[in-house]
Design a protein around this motif. Structure first.
Motif, PDB file in Angstrom:
ATOM      1  N   ASP A 172     -19.122 -52.536 -19.456  1.00 60.66           N
ATOM      2  CA  ASP A 172     -20.586 -52.647 -19.425  1.00 60.66           C
ATOM      3  C   ASP A 172     -21.070 -53.432 -20.645  1.00 60.66           C
ATOM      4  N   THR A 173     -21.743 -54.535 -20.406  1.00 62.10           N
ATOM      5  CA  THR A 173     -22.185 -55.393 -21.523  1.00 62.10           C
ATOM      6  C   THR A 173     -23.614 -55.106 -21.975  1.00 62.10           C
ATOM      7  N   ASP A 174     -24.381 -54.310 -21.216  1.00 64.47           N
ATOM      8  CA  ASP A 174     -25.780 -54.037 -21.561  1.00 64.47           C
ATOM      9  C   ASP A 174     -26.024 -52.530 -21.578  1.00 64.47           C
ATOM     10  N   LEU A 175     -26.336 -52.002 -22.758  1.00 69.90           N
ATOM     11  CA  LEU A 175     -26.615 -50.580 -22.901  1.00 69.90           C
ATOM     12  C   LEU A 175     -28.033 -50.372 -23.419  1.00 69.90           C
ATOM     13  N   ASN A 176     -28.650 -49.288 -22.981  1.00 72.45           N
ATOM     14  CA  ASN A 176     -29.948 -48.878 -23.512  1.00 72.45           C
ATOM     15  C   ASN A 176     -29.699 -47.696 -24.441  1.00 72.45           C
ATOM     16  N   THR A 177     -29.752 -47.953 -25.737  1.00 72.00           N
ATOM     17  CA  THR A 177     -29.357 -46.953 -26.723  1.00 72.00           C
ATOM     18  C   THR A 177     -30.577 -46.270 -27.327  1.00 72.00           C
ATOM     19  N   PHE A 178     -30.425 -44.996 -27.618  1.00 71.60           N
ATOM     20  CA  PHE A 178     -31.471 -44.235 -28.286  1.00 71.60           C
ATOM     21  C   PHE A 178     -31.462 -44.562 -29.773  1.00 71.60           C
ATOM     22  N   ILE A 179     -32.651 -44.864 -30.344  1.00 67.00           N
ATOM     23  CA  ILE A 179     -32.720 -45.227 -31.763  1.00 67.00           C
ATOM     24  C   ILE A 179     -33.653 -44.305 -32.546  1.00 67.00           C
ATOM     25  N   GLY A 180     -34.035 -43.168 -31.921  1.00 64.12           N
ATOM     26  CA  GLY A 180     -34.924 -42.224 -32.586  1.00 64.12           C
ATOM     27  C   GLY A 180     -36.366 -42.399 -32.170  1.00 64.12           C
ATOM     28  N   GLU A 188     -26.621 -55.473 -26.477  1.00 62.91           N
ATOM     29  CA  GLU A 188     -25.713 -56.295 -25.678  1.00 62.91           C
ATOM     30  C   GLU A 188     -24.368 -56.437 -26.372  1.00 62.91           C
ATOM     31  N   TYR A 189     -23.309 -56.429 -25.549  1.00 60.90           N
ATOM     32  CA  TYR A 189     -21.944 -56.559 -26.058  1.00 60.90           C
ATOM     33  C   TYR A 189     -21.290 -57.802 -25.469  1.00 60.90           C
ATOM     34  N   ALA A 190     -20.449 -58.436 -26.242  1.00 63.35           N
ATOM     35  CA  ALA A 190     -19.645 -59.543 -25.734  1.00 63.35           C
ATOM     36  C   ALA A 190     -18.529 -58.963 -24.868  1.00 63.35           C
ATOM     37  N   VAL A 191     -18.195 -59.647 -23.797  1.00 65.04           N
ATOM     38  CA  VAL A 191     -17.184 -59.157 -22.860  1.00 65.04           C
ATOM     39  C   VAL A 191     -15.877 -58.854 -23.570  1.00 65.04           C
ATOM     40  N   GLU A 192     -15.472 -59.733 -24.484  1.00 68.45           N
ATOM     41  CA  GLU A 192     -14.187 -59.540 -25.159  1.00 68.45           C
ATOM     42  C   GLU A 192     -14.170 -58.301 -26.058  1.00 68.45           C
ATOM     43  N   ASP A 193     -15.359 -57.825 -26.445  1.00 73.03           N
ATOM     44  CA  ASP A 193     -15.424 -56.650 -27.331  1.00 73.03           C
ATOM     45  C   ASP A 193     -15.344 -55.332 -26.576  1.00 73.03           C
ATOM     46  N   ILE A 194     -15.496 -55.359 -25.256  1.00 73.30           N
ATOM     47  CA  ILE A 194     -15.499 -54.100 -24.510  1.00 73.30           C
ATOM     48  C   ILE A 194     -14.451 -54.120 -23.386  1.00 73.30           C
ATOM     49  N   ALA A 195     -13.468 -54.966 -23.499  1.00 79.01           N
ATOM     50  CA  ALA A 195     -12.427 -55.069 -22.478  1.00 79.01           C
ATOM     51  C   ALA A 195     -11.719 -53.726 -22.294  1.00 79.01           C
ATOM     52  N   GLY A 196     -11.627 -53.283 -21.050  1.00 79.36           N
ATOM     53  CA  GLY A 196     -10.942 -52.035 -20.730  1.00 79.36           C
ATOM     54  C   GLY A 196     -11.751 -50.781 -20.962  1.00 79.36           C
ATOM     55  N   SER A 197     -12.996 -50.914 -21.422  1.00 76.81           N
ATOM     56  CA  SER A 197     -13.818 -49.747 -21.740  1.00 76.81           C
ATOM     57  C   SER A 197     -14.653 -49.299 -20.539  1.00 76.81           C
ATOM     58  N   TRP A 198     -15.169 -48.088 -20.626  1.00 74.44           N
ATOM     59  CA  TRP A 198     -16.155 -47.553 -19.675  1.00 74.44           C
ATOM     60  C   TRP A 198     -17.357 -47.055 -20.464  1.00 74.44           C
ATOM     61  N   SER A 199     -18.544 -47.390 -19.996  1.00 73.48           N
ATOM     62  CA  SER A 199     -19.737 -46.783 -20.579  1.00 73.48           C
ATOM     63  C   SER A 199     -20.063 -45.513 -19.808  1.00 73.48           C
ATOM     64  N   GLN A 200     -20.540 -44.517 -20.530  1.00 73.00           N
ATOM     65  CA  GLN A 200     -21.093 -43.323 -19.899  1.00 73.00           C
ATOM     66  C   GLN A 200     -22.585 -43.306 -20.200  1.00 73.00           C
ATOM     67  N   SER A 213     -23.188 -44.671 -24.117  1.00 69.55           N
ATOM     68  CA  SER A 213     -22.171 -44.999 -25.113  1.00 69.55           C
ATOM     69  C   SER A 213     -20.964 -45.616 -24.431  1.00 69.55           C
ATOM     70  N   ILE A 214     -20.160 -46.301 -25.220  1.00 69.31           N
ATOM     71  CA  ILE A 214     -18.948 -46.954 -24.732  1.00 69.31           C
ATOM     72  C   ILE A 214     -17.733 -46.222 -25.294  1.00 69.31           C
ATOM     73  N   GLY A 215     -16.704 -46.101 -24.452  1.00 69.81           N
ATOM     74  CA  GLY A 215     -15.476 -45.465 -24.899  1.00 69.81           C
ATOM     75  C   GLY A 215     -14.307 -45.895 -24.033  1.00 69.81           C
TER      76      GLY A 215
END
Length: 380
Positions: A172-180, A188-200, A213-215
């Motif tokens: 997942d390259t686009d996350l909506n994160t809580f910032i308080g 946004e994440y680059a594809v190469e930075d999240i290879a093999g990951s799953w967002s929950q 989050s990504i893990g």
């Protein structure tokens, strides 16, 4: 009384035959032990009355735990499948009916005046439904179906509550994160930075965003576990209903599959933000949390099935509208209440009436109208 308590502490700490000795105790001694029940992992030198857990005090009807590994577990253990497919099967193994237990306790304080907060314990019975499986995207909906044991020992009618939802997206390259401060921001994440990951992506009971989050899933023989990166989360109901001294939970989230269900572990810092900003002013405490989902059999899920069938079209519309909002906007604020009414109260009312609403277009307009009241779009 105090001597009896000391005896039980010594017994549980040093006796190799704890269970056998407990069974030989008279009823009065057992009642003393039960009345002083605490966490095994707790603050040893705190007064026991200060550390008696808060949370759910009701009792439910007896349940039957499954004695056989689930089909999903067996499917997960199959040889010769790809890492991606094993990841998917681990996520799908979280579906089904469970007895749930929730335990949270602060373990470390970071101020000179720190006093440990009362731990939290609760329980439930809930079914996790598979909403959607598109291969690289899986959506799971939790529905609580509880039967409460009443003071006269009778069992209540089924209590049904739509609970949280979890969506899993591969790479997942686009996350909506809580910032308080009730604010969510697109990251946004680059594809190469999240290879093999799953967002929950975790959503509130009304399908508004909670956290993303990504893990990565890790598989070792009969062990399958997913660990998130560090994630900011708004205070959960168990906290914001009793605490106003901190603003955000910062921590990690781990999901581990077992033969008889799954376990969710949290490790969180409780952070106070500075002057309505997203800058950390101080860390109050660290807490750990453990939620166990244990497969049960012969539980009557009928009321939950009926609710979900009846309201599925409505909640599909809600998810679709939220998806558009989150995709089209980089920063948004979600208000907690409008005129003393929370968003979930408004949405649950519409959901209850949805079976009588013959016009989906009209219903969609009502949903959008309510969400527009609770959401502020922030221009960047």
């Amino acid at each position: 009384m105090k001597n009896s308590i000391v005896y039980f502490l010594l017994l549980f700490l040093f006796s190799p035959s704890i269970l056998a000795e407990y069974k030989t105790l008279d009823q009065k001694s057992k009642e003393i032990y039960e009345s002083t029940r605490q966490y095994t992992f707790s603050w040893l030198f705190q007064d026991e009355s200060d550390m008696r857990p808060r949370g759910g005090t009701t009792k439910g009807q007896e349940v039957n735990l499954s004695k056989l590994p689930s089909n999903e577990w067996n499917h997960l253990q199959e040889d010769g499948i790809s890492k991606f497919e094993r990841d998917r099967r681990a996520i799908l193994a979280m579906t089904g009916g469970y007895r749930t237990s929730f335990d949270f306790i602060e373990t470390v304080g970071f101020s000179s005046s720190y006093i440990p907060a009362v731990p939290y314990q609760s329980w439930g019975t809930e079914y996790v439904y598979l909403i959607e499986d598109r291969g690289d995207f899986i959506s799971l909906q939790h529905i609580i179906v509880m039967f409460i044991k009443m003071p006269d020992e009778s069992i209540s009618d089924a209590m049904v509550i739509k609970h949280w939802r979890q969506d899993w997206q591969y790479e997942d390259t686009d996350l909506n994160t809580f910032i308080g401060n009730n604010t969510w921001s697109k990251k946004e994440y680059a594809v190469e930075d999240i290879a093999g990951s799953w967002s929950q992506s975790v959503y509130q009971v009304d399908d508004s965003p909670r956290y993303q989050s990504i893990g990565y899933w890790q598989h070792k023989s009969n062990y399958s576990s997913w660990l998130s990166n560090e994630t900011w989360r708004p205070l959960p109901r168990r906290e914001f209903s009793v605490r106003d001294d901190y603003d955000v939970l910062i921590g990690t989230n781990r999901h581990t599959i077992t033969p008889f269900g799954w376990v969710q572990e949290e490790e969180n810092l409780k952070a106070k933000l500075a002057n309505n900003s997203n800058k950390i002013d101080k860390i109050l405490a660290k807490e750990i949390g453990l939620a166990r989902y244990e497969h049960i059999i012969n539980h009557n899920w009928k009321a939950g099935d009926e609710y979900w069938i009846k309201t599925t079209p409505f909640w599909r519309e809600v998810r679709d509208i939220w998806s558009t909002i989150l995709e089209e906007n980089k920063v948004l604020i979600i208000k907690k209440t409008i005129e003393n009414q929370s968003l979930f109260e408004s949405m649950f009312r519409l959901a209850d009436n949805s079976a009588n609403n013959k016009s989906r277009s009209l219903e969609r307009k009502e949903i959008q109208s309510i969400l527009n009241r609770y959401i502020d779009i922030v221009d960047e």
